[in-house]
Design an enzyme around this catalytic site. Structure first.
Site, PDB file in Angstrom:
ATOM      1  N   LYS A  26       0.844  -1.215   0.000  1.00 40.12           N
ATOM      2  CA  LYS A  26       0.000   0.000   0.000  1.00 40.12           C
ATOM      3  C   LYS A  26       0.874   1.259   0.000  1.00 40.12           C
ATOM      4  CE  LYS A  26      -2.059  -1.151   3.892  1.00 40.12           C
ATOM      5  NZ  LYS A  26      -1.408  -2.445   4.175  1.00 40.12           N
ATOM      6  N   ARG A 101      -9.812   0.509   8.976  1.00 39.23           N
ATOM      7  CA  ARG A 101      -9.333  -0.831   9.312  1.00 39.23           C
ATOM      8  C   ARG A 101     -10.357  -1.613  10.108  1.00 39.23           C
ATOM      9  NH1 ARG A 101      -3.547   0.455   8.971  1.00 39.23           N
ATOM     10  NH2 ARG A 101      -2.406  -1.477   9.151  1.00 39.23           N
ATOM     11  N   ARG A 140      11.935  -5.591   4.774  1.00 36.83           N
ATOM     12  CA  ARG A 140      11.638  -4.158   4.603  1.00 36.83           C
ATOM     13  C   ARG A 140      12.558  -3.290   5.462  1.00 36.83           C
ATOM     14  NH1 ARG A 140       5.744  -1.816   5.418  1.00 36.83           N
ATOM     15  NH2 ARG A 140       5.878  -2.882   7.418  1.00 36.83           N
ATOM     16  N   ARG A 173      11.403  -1.547  11.040  1.00 41.35           N
ATOM     17  CA  ARG A 173      10.297  -1.211  11.936  1.00 41.35           C
ATOM     18  C   ARG A 173      10.190  -2.220  13.086  1.00 41.35           C
ATOM     19  NH1 ARG A 173       5.031   0.137   8.253  1.00 41.35           N
ATOM     20  NH2 ARG A 173       4.044  -1.142   9.863  1.00 41.35           N
ATOM     21  N   ARG A 184      -0.178  -9.250  13.171  1.00 45.40           N
ATOM     22  CA  ARG A 184      -0.856  -8.195  12.393  1.00 45.40           C
ATOM     23  C   ARG A 184      -1.746  -8.819  11.318  1.00 45.40           C
ATOM     24  NH1 ARG A 184       4.259  -5.187  10.586  1.00 45.40           N
ATOM     25  NH2 ARG A 184       2.879  -4.078   9.163  1.00 45.40           N
TER      26      ARG A 184
END
Ligand code: AP5
Length: 230
Positions: A26, A101, A140, A173, A184
């Protein structure tokens, strides 16, 4: 579905919602889409991380939720988005990433748009299998300054550890640890996926896009999907 013909004329504006599970791309796609359409990228995760770094009241309130990979309470998120979308730069359009969400957030967004007398032009649902996304997130790295997202294999910065866009330092992160990523995804399946039914029931313009492939290819699919008409 029939494709709209005016792709060449279309350049500025649009209210687009980018939706999908953690790691589906996203943020990566929203930055490009926002630059192409010349509208702001409104990412609730980025806003929360900036608040965490700056130790604002919002950051203090949200820290434990974000670091555990849990959703921040709806009231906080709805107010945050209400204030952000009322800013002048969002008047002619925006790319909304990470909100809504929950079904309750989606209903609140519907109310905000109705009060403003506007509607979404496209709800892009990015779709990919969970295991591919767990792999993506473990590689990431994000810029601690502008939050642009990189990957150790698929999106390598020009200089190792440094953001191409702003020169900031690239970090991992806290919520990208594998166990937190899996949590998640469970949160997404339980609380966020049902929002797609809400979109469909409400007649919002949902377009499902395959998010497996290279980043340019997926951008092309999203851009084309924006011009579908039912
Ligand atoms: P948020 O930051 O929104 O996290 P997320 O939705 O889990 O999404 P991600 O940022 O992890 O992934 P992405 O889809 O943007 O993927 P990306 O482009 O980076 O939210 C974080 C937290 O904030 C939440 O857990 C929650 O606590 C809180 N929060 C936020 N909004 C909230 C709300 N509305 N309500 C309640 N709480 C909220 O890509 C991932 C990686 O893959 C990158 O390394 C990228 O370079 C790479 N990549 C991208 N595309 C490709 C591709 N096609 N091929 C290979 N690699 C790719």
């Amino acid at each position: 579905m029939e494709q709209r013909r005016e792709i060449g004329r279309h350049a500025v504006g649009e209210r687009v919602l980018l939706f999908g599970p953690p790691g589906v791309g996203k943020g990566t796609q929203a930055i490009r889409l926002a630059a192409t359409l010349r509208v702001p990228h409104v990412a609730t995760g980025d806003i929360l991380r900036t608040a965490l770094q700056s130790h604002t009241p919002l950051g203090r309130q949200a820290r434990a939720f974000v670091e555990r990979g849990e959703l921040v309470p709806d009231d906080t998120m709805v107010e945050l988005v209400r204030v952000r979308l009322a800013e002048r730069d969002a008047a002619s359009g925006f790319i909304l990433d990470g909100f809504p969400r929950t079904v309750s957030q989606a209903a609140a967004l519907g109310d905000l748009l109705a009060v403003a007398g506007v509607a979404l032009d496209a709800v892009i649902v990015l779709d990919a299998p969970t295991e591919a996304l767990v792999r993506r997130l473990s590689g990431r790295r994000i810029c601690e300054h502008c939050q642009d997202s990189y990957h150790i294999v698929s999106r390598i910065p020009r200089t190792q550890g440094i953001c191409d866009r702003c020169g900031g330092k690239l970090i991992q992160r806290a919520d990208d640890a594998e166990a937190t990523v899996r949590f998640r995804h469970l949160e997404y399946a339980a609380k966020t996926q049902p929002v797609i039914d809400f979109f469909n029931r409400s007649g919002w313009p949902v377009r499902v896009v395959d998010a497996i492939g290279d980043i340019d290819q997926i951008f092309g699919r999203i851009y084309a999907a924006m011009f579908w008409r039912d």
